[in-house]
Design a protein around this motif. Structure first.
Motif, mmCIF file in Angstrom:
data_model
loop_
_atom_site.group_PDB
_atom_site.id
_atom_site.type_symbol
_atom_site.label_atom_id
_atom_site.label_comp_id
_atom_site.label_asym_id
_atom_site.label_seq_id
_atom_site.Cartn_x
_atom_site.Cartn_y
_atom_site.Cartn_z
ATOM 1 N N MET A 1 -7.593 -4.075 -0.740
ATOM 2 C CA MET A 1 -6.463 -4.805 -0.197
ATOM 3 C C MET A 1 -6.620 -5.051 1.274
ATOM 4 S SD MET A 1 -3.646 -3.060 -2.394
ATOM 5 C CE MET A 1 -4.124 -2.646 -4.067
ATOM 6 N N ALA A 2 -5.732 -5.805 1.780
ATOM 7 C CA ALA A 2 -5.834 -6.181 3.187
ATOM 8 C C ALA A 2 -5.335 -5.059 4.077
ATOM 9 C CB ALA A 2 -5.036 -7.427 3.438
ATOM 10 N N SER A 3 -5.647 -5.167 5.337
ATOM 11 C CA SER A 3 -5.240 -4.134 6.274
ATOM 12 C C SER A 3 -3.761 -4.267 6.608
ATOM 13 C CB SER A 3 -6.068 -4.229 7.546
ATOM 14 O OG SER A 3 -5.860 -5.479 8.144
ATOM 15 N N ASP A 4 -3.252 -3.231 7.233
ATOM 16 C CA ASP A 4 -1.843 -3.204 7.581
ATOM 17 C C ASP A 4 -1.532 -4.241 8.655
ATOM 18 O OD1 ASP A 4 -1.979 -1.092 5.909
ATOM 19 O OD2 ASP A 4 -0.932 0.292 7.211
ATOM 20 N N PRO A 5 -0.270 -4.685 8.689
ATOM 21 C CA PRO A 5 0.094 -5.625 9.743
ATOM 22 C C PRO A 5 0.042 -4.934 11.100
ATOM 23 C CG PRO A 5 2.037 -4.877 8.551
ATOM 24 C CD PRO A 5 0.851 -4.333 7.820
ATOM 25 N N SER A 6 -0.257 -5.678 12.120
ATOM 26 C CA SER A 6 -0.255 -5.107 13.457
ATOM 27 C C SER A 6 1.182 -4.988 13.932
ATOM 28 C CB SER A 6 -1.012 -6.019 14.412
ATOM 29 O OG SER A 6 -2.319 -6.191 13.952
ATOM 30 N N PRO A 7 1.459 -3.942 14.704
ATOM 31 C CA PRO A 7 2.827 -3.788 15.187
ATOM 32 C C PRO A 7 3.187 -4.908 16.157
ATOM 33 C CG PRO A 7 1.390 -2.111 16.151
ATOM 34 C CD PRO A 7 0.592 -2.842 15.130
ATOM 35 N N LEU A 8 4.429 -5.309 16.131
ATOM 36 C CA LEU A 8 4.917 -6.369 17.008
ATOM 37 C C LEU A 8 5.918 -5.815 18.000
ATOM 38 C CD1 LEU A 8 5.304 -9.102 14.274
ATOM 39 C CD2 LEU A 8 3.596 -9.036 16.096
ATOM 40 N N GLN A 9 6.081 -4.487 18.005
ATOM 41 C CA GLN A 9 6.956 -3.804 18.943
ATOM 42 C C GLN A 9 6.464 -2.371 19.039
ATOM 43 O OE1 GLN A 9 8.428 -5.303 15.888
ATOM 44 N NE2 GLN A 9 7.279 -3.567 15.089
ATOM 45 N N ASP A 10 7.064 -1.561 19.895
ATOM 46 C CA ASP A 10 6.591 -0.190 20.074
ATOM 47 C C ASP A 10 6.511 0.563 18.756
ATOM 48 O OD1 ASP A 10 6.317 -0.545 22.722
ATOM 49 O OD2 ASP A 10 7.972 0.754 23.343
ATOM 50 N N PHE A 11 7.569 0.469 17.988
ATOM 51 C CA PHE A 11 7.568 1.109 16.680
ATOM 52 C C PHE A 11 8.572 0.411 15.796
ATOM 53 C CE2 PHE A 11 10.145 3.842 19.551
ATOM 54 C CZ PHE A 11 11.391 3.564 19.007
ATOM 55 N N CYS A 12 8.478 0.700 14.538
ATOM 56 C CA CYS A 12 9.381 0.120 13.536
ATOM 57 C C CYS A 12 9.517 1.181 12.472
ATOM 58 C CB CYS A 12 8.749 -1.170 12.976
ATOM 59 S SG CYS A 12 9.557 -1.800 11.479
ATOM 60 N N VAL A 13 10.333 2.187 12.788
ATOM 61 C CA VAL A 13 10.497 3.313 11.864
ATOM 62 C C VAL A 13 11.076 2.818 10.542
ATOM 63 C CG1 VAL A 13 11.716 5.492 11.498
ATOM 64 C CG2 VAL A 13 10.741 4.969 13.746
ATOM 65 N N ALA A 14 10.455 3.199 9.448
ATOM 66 C CA ALA A 14 10.878 2.726 8.127
ATOM 67 C C ALA A 14 12.326 3.104 7.842
ATOM 68 C CB ALA A 14 9.969 3.319 7.061
ATOM 69 N N ASP A 15 13.115 2.104 7.482
ATOM 70 C CA ASP A 15 14.490 2.355 7.067
ATOM 71 C C ASP A 15 14.498 2.400 5.547
ATOM 72 O OD1 ASP A 15 17.117 2.476 6.500
ATOM 73 O OD2 ASP A 15 17.690 0.628 7.556
ATOM 74 N N LYS A 16 14.389 3.610 5.006
ATOM 75 C CA LYS A 16 14.278 3.761 3.559
ATOM 76 C C LYS A 16 15.578 3.417 2.844
ATOM 77 C CE LYS A 16 10.070 5.703 3.687
ATOM 78 N NZ LYS A 16 9.863 7.153 3.675
ATOM 79 N N ALA A 17 16.679 3.408 3.597
ATOM 80 C CA ALA A 17 17.976 3.146 2.972
ATOM 81 C C ALA A 17 18.220 1.651 2.780
ATOM 82 C CB ALA A 17 19.089 3.750 3.828
ATOM 83 N N SER A 18 17.463 0.839 3.475
ATOM 84 C CA SER A 18 17.701 -0.604 3.388
ATOM 85 C C SER A 18 17.335 -1.145 2.014
ATOM 86 C CB SER A 18 16.869 -1.329 4.450
ATOM 87 O OG SER A 18 16.891 -2.714 4.213
ATOM 88 N N LYS A 19 18.088 -2.152 1.562
ATOM 89 C CA LYS A 19 17.815 -2.778 0.264
ATOM 90 C C LYS A 19 16.868 -3.963 0.422
ATOM 91 C CE LYS A 19 20.711 -0.655 -2.634
ATOM 92 N NZ LYS A 19 21.697 0.038 -1.801
ATOM 93 N N VAL A 20 16.612 -4.352 1.665
ATOM 94 C CA VAL A 20 15.758 -5.510 1.919
ATOM 95 C C VAL A 20 14.292 -5.129 1.685
ATOM 96 C CG1 VAL A 20 15.045 -7.236 3.627
ATOM 97 C CG2 VAL A 20 17.387 -6.342 3.655
ATOM 98 N N LEU A 21 13.594 -5.917 0.871
ATOM 99 C CA LEU A 21 12.201 -5.626 0.578
ATOM 100 C C LEU A 21 11.281 -6.506 1.418
ATOM 101 C CD1 LEU A 21 12.346 -5.323 -3.305
ATOM 102 C CD2 LEU A 21 12.441 -3.504 -1.589
ATOM 103 N N VAL A 22 10.384 -5.880 2.157
ATOM 104 C CA VAL A 22 9.391 -6.624 2.943
ATOM 105 C C VAL A 22 8.027 -5.980 2.713
ATOM 106 C CG1 VAL A 22 11.057 -7.264 4.744
ATOM 107 C CG2 VAL A 22 9.722 -5.158 4.991
ATOM 108 N N ASN A 23 7.008 -6.488 3.354
ATOM 109 C CA ASN A 23 5.683 -5.885 3.339
ATOM 110 C C ASN A 23 5.804 -4.615 4.177
ATOM 111 O OD1 ASN A 23 2.950 -5.536 3.006
ATOM 112 N ND2 ASN A 23 2.360 -7.009 4.595
ATOM 113 N N GLY A 24 5.725 -3.446 3.543
ATOM 114 C CA GLY A 24 6.021 -2.203 4.239
ATOM 115 C C GLY A 24 7.524 -1.940 4.149
ATOM 116 N N PHE A 25 8.144 -1.607 5.255
ATOM 117 C CA PHE A 25 9.579 -1.318 5.283
ATOM 118 C C PHE A 25 10.233 -2.052 6.440
ATOM 119 C CE2 PHE A 25 7.595 2.352 3.287
ATOM 120 C CZ PHE A 25 8.418 2.586 2.201
ATOM 121 N N VAL A 26 11.524 -2.336 6.331
ATOM 122 C CA VAL A 26 12.253 -2.892 7.472
ATOM 123 C C VAL A 26 12.452 -1.769 8.494
ATOM 124 C CG1 VAL A 26 13.409 -4.644 6.083
ATOM 125 C CG2 VAL A 26 14.539 -2.467 6.495
ATOM 126 N N CYS A 27 12.745 -2.137 9.726
ATOM 127 C CA CYS A 27 12.852 -1.150 10.801
ATOM 128 C C CYS A 27 14.268 -0.579 10.902
ATOM 129 C CB CYS A 27 12.525 -1.760 12.164
ATOM 130 S SG CYS A 27 11.139 -2.902 12.208
#
Ligand SMILES: *[C@@H]1O[C@H](CO)[C@@H](O)[C@H](O)[C@H]1NC(C)=O
Ligand SMILES: *[C@@H]1O[C@H](CO)[C@@H](O)[C@H](O)[C@H]1NC(C)=O
Length: 474
Positions: free
Chosen positions: A276-302
C-alpha cells in the motif's frame, strides 16, 4: 525569562524549517551507495546484484511474506523518460535528455496478442511497465493484459507498490482479495465478473483471479505504479533462492517438516501480494486521532488541538513481555495509532516482539511500512524475500545478536526466528501509523470464508485434500 526568549527563538526557527518527505520506493530496495560521487535526494542505489548477504548464511530460515510499498513520486516536470543507458542508479530511473525524447518512448504494441496459457496454472500476464515503456518513469501507472485458459488461475499474489483495477474483456472471472490481520481480519472478498465488469484490488493485499468457465478469459488491468512488482506467494514462500528452512515453514504453516518439504518441492506459483501507499504527510504540527468522531477519512480526523494533552502522545507498558505461549512462540505488541492516538498522520509506529526459544514470527508483510528492528536481548535469525523480478524471490538472511539492527523493506515478505535456547526481545519501528500485517499462511489458508480448495490446489500444485487439511490447521 531568558528561557522564554530562547524558547520563542527556537520555535520561530523550527517553524521556518522546510522538510521534504522521503521518496517512495520504486523497486524492492535501493541500498545507499555511499561511495558514489553522484548527488541526489538521499543516495544513489547500489547494484542490486551485489549481495550484502552475510558470509554465515546458514541453512535455517523461516518463511515469510511481506510486501508492500509506497506509491510512486509525483512528477516534477512534464515527463522524465527512463534513460536505461545511464549507469547512475536512482529511485526509478534518471531522465533522458528531453530534447531527444520521441513518441516511441511512450509507446508499446502487441497487447492485442494473447499470452501463452499452456503452463500449468493456465494464465499468462503480459505487463507493460516502465521496462517496456520508458516514458512511464515517474508517472505512477502501468498496464497488464491477462489471459486465462478454462480453469486458468492467476495465483495468489501481491503488488508491493500498486493498487490494481481490472476489467474483463472476454469470458468470465472469479476474483478475490484477502484483508490484513486487523480485527475481523483476513476477510475474503470475492466476486464473479462478466465481460465489462470492473474490480479493484487494494494496494498490497493478496489477490487472485480464476477462470471457472469452459472458454478463454481476457482481462485488462491498470496498476498505480510504473513498476508495481509482483510477489507470488507460493514462489516467494516455497521457491526462494536459497530456500527458507523447512523448520521455519513447518512451524509457520503448522505442518510437519516432511509435509513442508513436500510442499516445498511440489508447489510453485502461488502468490502473495500486498502493499500500500505511504502515510499522508502531516499538514500541521499534529492531528491527534479523534476516535469518537463518526466522520471517516484516510486515517482519523483530528481532535480539537486545544484539548490535546501529553497523554495523547503517550503509551505505557512496552517493558512487559508478551505471552509467547501460543503455538508459534512469538508475540508482537504493537503501538500504532490505535493505541497511541497522537501518531495520526505522523507515519510511524513501534513494536516490541518477544520470542520464546525456537519462537517464530512467521512470514508476513506490512502493506504500508518499512520496518527497522533491533535486538535488545538474545539472538534472532531474520530474513526477507524479494519480489518476482528477474533474479527474483531471493532470500536475504542474517543472524542478529544483541545491538544489531536490520531493515525489512516495505512490502516484502519477512520473518524472524529465535534459534537459541533463551528468550529474545526486539524493538522495531515501522514507517506507518498503521502498517498492517498480512501473515501469509493465515491469509492464504485461513481466510474467512476460505479461498476455494480448487484455487489453492492449483496455486500450490498439490491435491485438494492437502489444501483441505492445511485449511483445517487455521
Ligand atoms: C506468456 O506468453 C508469452 C507469449 O506467448 C510467452 O513467451 C511466455 O513464455 C508466457 N509466460 C508464461 C509464464 O507462461
Ligand atoms: C500476546 O501477549 C499478550 C500479553 O501477555 C496476550 O494478552 C496476548 O494474547 C498474546 N497474543 C498472542 C497472539 O499470543
Amino acid at each position: 525569562m531568558a528561557a522564554k526568549t530562547l524558547l520563542l527563538a527556537l520555535l520561530a526557527m523550527a517553524s521556518s524549517l522546510a522538510m521534504a518527505s522521503d521518496p517512495s520506493p520504486l523497486q524492492d530496495f535501493c541500498v545507499a551507495d555511499k561511495d558514489s560521487k553522484v548527488l541526489v535526494n538521499g543516495f544513489v542505489c547500489k547494484d542490486p546484484k551485489v549481495r550484502w548477504q552475510p558470509k554465515s548464511s546458514s541453512s535455517l530460515l523461516a518463511m515469510a511474506s511481506s510486501l508492500a510499498m509506497a506509491s510512486d513520486p509525483s512528477p516534477l516536470q512534464d515527463f522524465c523518460v527512463a534513460d536505461k543507458a545511464s549507469k547512475v542508479r536512482v529511485n526509478g530511473f534518471v531522465c533522458k535528455d528531453p530534447t531527444v525524447v520521441k513518441a516511441e518512448d511512450f509507446f508499446s504494441t502487441g497487447l492485442d496478442k494473447a499470452g501463452d496459457t499452456g503452463k500449468k496454472l493456465g494464465s499468462n500476464v503480459t505487463a507493460v511497465n516502465v521496462n517496456k515503456i520508458v516514458g512511464l518513469n515517474t508517472l505512477g501507472i502501468s498496464m497488464v493484459r491477462i489471459d486465462y485458459a478454462p480453469k486458468g488461475l492467476n495465483a495468489p499474489h501481491t503488488h508491493p507498490r500498486a493498487t490494481e483495477i481490472l476489467t474483463v474483456i472476454e469470458g468470465q472471472l472469479f476474483v478475490g482479495f484477502v484483508t490484513s490481520n486487523s480485527d475481523n481480519g483476513n476477510r475474503l472478498f470475492t466476486k464473479m465478473l462478466k465481460k465489462g465488469d470492473v474490480f479493484v484490488f487494494p494496494e498490497g493485499l493478496i489477490h487472485f483471479q480464476f477462470n471457472p468457465g469452459h472458454t478463454n478469459t481476457v482481462a485488462i488491468g491498470a496498476l498505480s505504479s510504473q513498476n508495481p512488482g509482483t510477489i507470488t506467494i507460493a514462489n516467494a514462500v516455497f521457491g526462494s533462492k536459497p530456500p527458507i528452512s523447512d523448520e521455519v515453514l513447518a512451524k509457520a504453516f503448522q505442518i510437519t517438516r516432511m509435509a513442508a518439504k513436500t510442499l516445498l518441492l511440489a508447489l510453485l506459483a502461488v502468490a502473495s501480494s500486498l502493499a500500500m501507499a505511504s502515510d499522508p504527510s502531516p499538514l500541521q504540527d499534529f492531528c491527534v486521532a479523534d476516535k469518537a468522531s463518526k466522520v471517516l477519512v484516510n486515517g482519523f480526523v483530528c481532535k480539537d488541538p486545544k484539548v490535546v494533552k501529553a497523554e495523547d502522545f503517550f503509551f505505557r507498558g512496552l517493558d512487559k513481555a508478551g505471552d509467547t505461549g501460543k503455538k508459534l512462540g512469538s508475540n508482537v505488541t504493537a503501538v500504532n495509532v490505535n493505541k497511541l492516538a497522537g501518531l495520526n498522520t505522523l507515519g510511524i509506529s513501534m513494536v516490541r516482539i518477544d520470542y520464546a526459544p525456537r519462537g517464530l514470527n512467521p512470514p508476513h508483510t506490512h502493506p504500508r511500512a518499512t520496518e527497522i528492528l533491533t535486538v535488545i536481548e538474545g539472538q534472532l535469525f531474520v530474513g526477507f524475500v524479494t519480489s518476482n523480478s528477474d533474479n527474483g524471490n531471493r532470500l536475504f538472511t542474517k543472524m542478529l545478536k544483541k545491538g544489531d539492527v536490520f531493515v525489512f523493506p516495505q512490502g516484502l515478505i519477512h520473518f524472524q526466528f529465535n534459534p537459541g535456547y533463551t528468550n529474545t526481545v526486539a524493538i522495531g519501528a515501522l514507517s506507518s501509523q498503521n502498517p498492517g500485517t498480512i501473515t501469509v499462511a493465515d491469509a492464504v489458508f485461513g481466510s474467512k470464508p476460505p479461498i476455494s480448495d480448487e484455487v489453492l490446489a492449483k496455486a500450490f500444485q498439490v491435491d485438494k485434500k492437502t489444501i483441505d487439511w492445511l485449511q483445517a490447521q487455521f
